[in-house]
Enzyme design. Sequence first.
Site, PDB file in Angstrom:
ATOM      1  N   GLU A  89      68.628-101.608 -53.146  1.00 12.31           N
ATOM      2  CA  GLU A  89      68.956-102.676 -52.204  1.00 12.31           C
ATOM      3  C   GLU A  89      68.910-102.171 -50.763  1.00 12.31           C
ATOM      4  O   GLU A  89      69.613-101.231 -50.394  1.00 12.31           O
ATOM      5  CB  GLU A  89      70.345-103.260 -52.502  1.00 12.31           C
ATOM      6  CG  GLU A  89      70.680-104.431 -51.591  1.00 12.31           C
ATOM      7  CD  GLU A  89      71.973-105.146 -51.977  1.00 12.31           C
ATOM      8  OE1 GLU A  89      72.755-104.584 -52.764  1.00 12.31           O
ATOM      9  OE2 GLU A  89      72.180-106.276 -51.487  1.00 12.31           O
ATOM     10  N   ASP A 146      67.949-108.533 -49.772  1.00 12.76           N
ATOM     11  CA  ASP A 146      69.132-109.391 -49.671  1.00 12.76           C
ATOM     12  C   ASP A 146      69.043-110.118 -48.329  1.00 12.76           C
ATOM     13  O   ASP A 146      68.947-109.465 -47.272  1.00 12.76           O
ATOM     14  CB  ASP A 146      70.378-108.489 -49.752  1.00 12.76           C
ATOM     15  CG  ASP A 146      71.690-109.255 -49.598  1.00 12.76           C
ATOM     16  OD1 ASP A 146      71.760-110.152 -48.748  1.00 12.76           O
ATOM     17  OD2 ASP A 146      72.654-108.917 -50.313  1.00 12.76           O
ATOM     18  N   THR A 147      69.094-111.446 -48.355  1.00  8.92           N
ATOM     19  CA  THR A 147      68.903-112.226 -47.127  1.00  8.92           C
ATOM     20  C   THR A 147      70.006-111.965 -46.094  1.00  8.92           C
ATOM     21  O   THR A 147      69.746-112.026 -44.893  1.00  8.92           O
ATOM     22  CB  THR A 147      68.858-113.737 -47.439  1.00  8.92           C
ATOM     23  OG1 THR A 147      70.064-114.112 -48.121  1.00  8.92           O
ATOM     24  CG2 THR A 147      67.664-114.088 -48.304  1.00  8.92           C
ATOM     25  N   HIS A 155      71.479-109.092 -45.422  1.00 11.17           N
ATOM     26  CA  HIS A 155      71.129-107.866 -44.709  1.00 11.17           C
ATOM     27  C   HIS A 155      69.851-108.036 -43.896  1.00 11.17           C
ATOM     28  O   HIS A 155      69.755-107.537 -42.771  1.00 11.17           O
ATOM     29  CB  HIS A 155      70.978-106.707 -45.702  1.00 11.17           C
ATOM     30  CG  HIS A 155      72.237-106.410 -46.448  1.00 11.17           C
ATOM     31  ND1 HIS A 155      73.333-105.815 -45.873  1.00 11.17           N
ATOM     32  CD2 HIS A 155      72.596-106.665 -47.739  1.00 11.17           C
ATOM     33  CE1 HIS A 155      74.304-105.693 -46.761  1.00 11.17           C
ATOM     34  NE2 HIS A 155      73.878-106.204 -47.907  1.00 11.17           N
ATOM     35  N   HIS A 170      68.898-110.814 -53.628  1.00  8.26           N
ATOM     36  CA  HIS A 170      70.221-111.402 -53.387  1.00  8.26           C
ATOM     37  C   HIS A 170      70.081-112.497 -52.350  1.00  8.26           C
ATOM     38  O   HIS A 170      69.461-112.295 -51.306  1.00  8.26           O
ATOM     39  CB  HIS A 170      71.188-110.358 -52.814  1.00  8.26           C
ATOM     40  CG  HIS A 170      71.941-109.607 -53.858  1.00  8.26           C
ATOM     41  ND1 HIS A 170      72.645-108.454 -53.599  1.00  8.26           N
ATOM     42  CD2 HIS A 170      72.138-109.863 -55.187  1.00  8.26           C
ATOM     43  CE1 HIS A 170      73.225-108.026 -54.708  1.00  8.26           C
ATOM     44  NE2 HIS A 170      72.922-108.854 -55.690  1.00  8.26           N
ATOM     45  N   ARG A 195      78.261-114.711 -45.380  1.00  2.93           N
ATOM     46  CA  ARG A 195      78.521-114.546 -46.811  1.00  2.93           C
ATOM     47  C   ARG A 195      79.270-115.735 -47.426  1.00  2.93           C
ATOM     48  O   ARG A 195      79.860-115.613 -48.500  1.00  2.93           O
ATOM     49  CB  ARG A 195      79.278-113.244 -47.111  1.00  2.93           C
ATOM     50  CG  ARG A 195      78.457-111.970 -46.815  1.00  2.93           C
ATOM     51  CD  ARG A 195      79.185-110.770 -47.360  1.00  2.93           C
ATOM     52  NE  ARG A 195      78.515-109.491 -47.234  1.00  2.93           N
ATOM     53  CZ  ARG A 195      77.583-109.024 -48.063  1.00  2.93           C
ATOM     54  NH1 ARG A 195      77.145-109.747 -49.067  1.00  2.93           N
ATOM     55  NH2 ARG A 195      77.080-107.823 -47.879  1.00  2.93           N
ATOM     56  N   GLU A 248      75.106-114.297 -53.804  1.00  2.29           N
ATOM     57  CA  GLU A 248      76.169-113.338 -53.519  1.00  2.29           C
ATOM     58  C   GLU A 248      77.033-113.898 -52.396  1.00  2.29           C
ATOM     59  O   GLU A 248      76.532-114.232 -51.329  1.00  2.29           O
ATOM     60  CB  GLU A 248      75.543-112.006 -53.098  1.00  2.29           C
ATOM     61  CG  GLU A 248      76.506-110.853 -53.115  1.00  2.29           C
ATOM     62  CD  GLU A 248      75.812-109.528 -52.808  1.00  2.29           C
ATOM     63  OE1 GLU A 248      76.186-108.527 -53.412  1.00  2.29           O
ATOM     64  OE2 GLU A 248      74.914-109.498 -51.956  1.00  2.29           O
TER      65      GLU A 248
HETATM   66 MN    MN Z   1      73.545-107.773 -51.759  1.00  2.00          MN
END
Ligand code: MN
Length: 289
Positions: free
Chosen positions: A146, A179-180, A182, A205, A211, A240
């Site tokens: 990731e 992961d969108t 990040h 993710h 979040r 997530e």
């Molecule tokens: Mn993630």
Amino acid sequence: MLIGCHGLVFSGKFDREGVDLSARMAAEAGYNLLELPLLDPFSFDVEEAKKSLKPFDLSISSSMGHSLDSDISSEDPDAVKAGEEKLNKILEILHELESGYLAGVIYSALNKYMQPATQAGINNSMDVLRRVADRAEGYGIKLGLEVVNRYETNIMNTAREGLAYLEKLDHPNVGLHLDTYHMNIEESDMFQPVLDSADKLVYVHIGESHRGYLGSGTVDFDNFFKALDRIGYSGPMTFESFSSAVVSPQLSSMLGIWRNLWDDSADLASQAYHFMVAKRRAADTIKMH
Ligand code: MN
């Protein structure tokens, strides 16, 4: 296609009760995949988890991030050894649960480093991952690294850095996990990194900029889903989200979850499921234009 939900949407602990609750609620919200955060695999009771999962038609994946005392990118041999043992234990659990994916920050600690990664540390990380990837391959479990923001690792913060690491690692059973949340912090846009990762992307993710609820923040999901469609991505996609309403003693503090962004897990999970399905469907119709 596997559309999943992170267990921490439902429960902060993954004992029998926690796995029972997350499995039931994930299935009720429409998901066919449950992602278990196995941060402390040695305290995880796999036999109890099997019983919890039995009534549901759910695939299992896992994501984790190492703690500093199991950081395989460390120059401390004890930490590296502890990290390898932890990864091997997780693989055994996932094998028992017939899982196909281990993702997350498996290559370093999930930690705000105060200095750049060292070459010796990166070499340690790669040496461990090659052995773990061999073992995982035997179990039919794919590894996804990731790419996370600068406050959570010093090894890969952009897809390009992740791809460079993978090239040096050179193992067919290891791919990239984007992961969108990040990407929104570190990437120039949400489209090109997906195209660049096309051959290596194994796990995704979906998270909002804060979040919380999908669609209530600043992440450019439209371009991200168009890019996934463009490369024909068919791997797992997991929602997530974290709130102080559900707390994991290990993960919540590390991720800086100080605010309450939601308090109704069932509503959140259902909204996210429909959001992801709708975005995928919209992108899929572009070929008719
Ligand atoms: Mn993630």
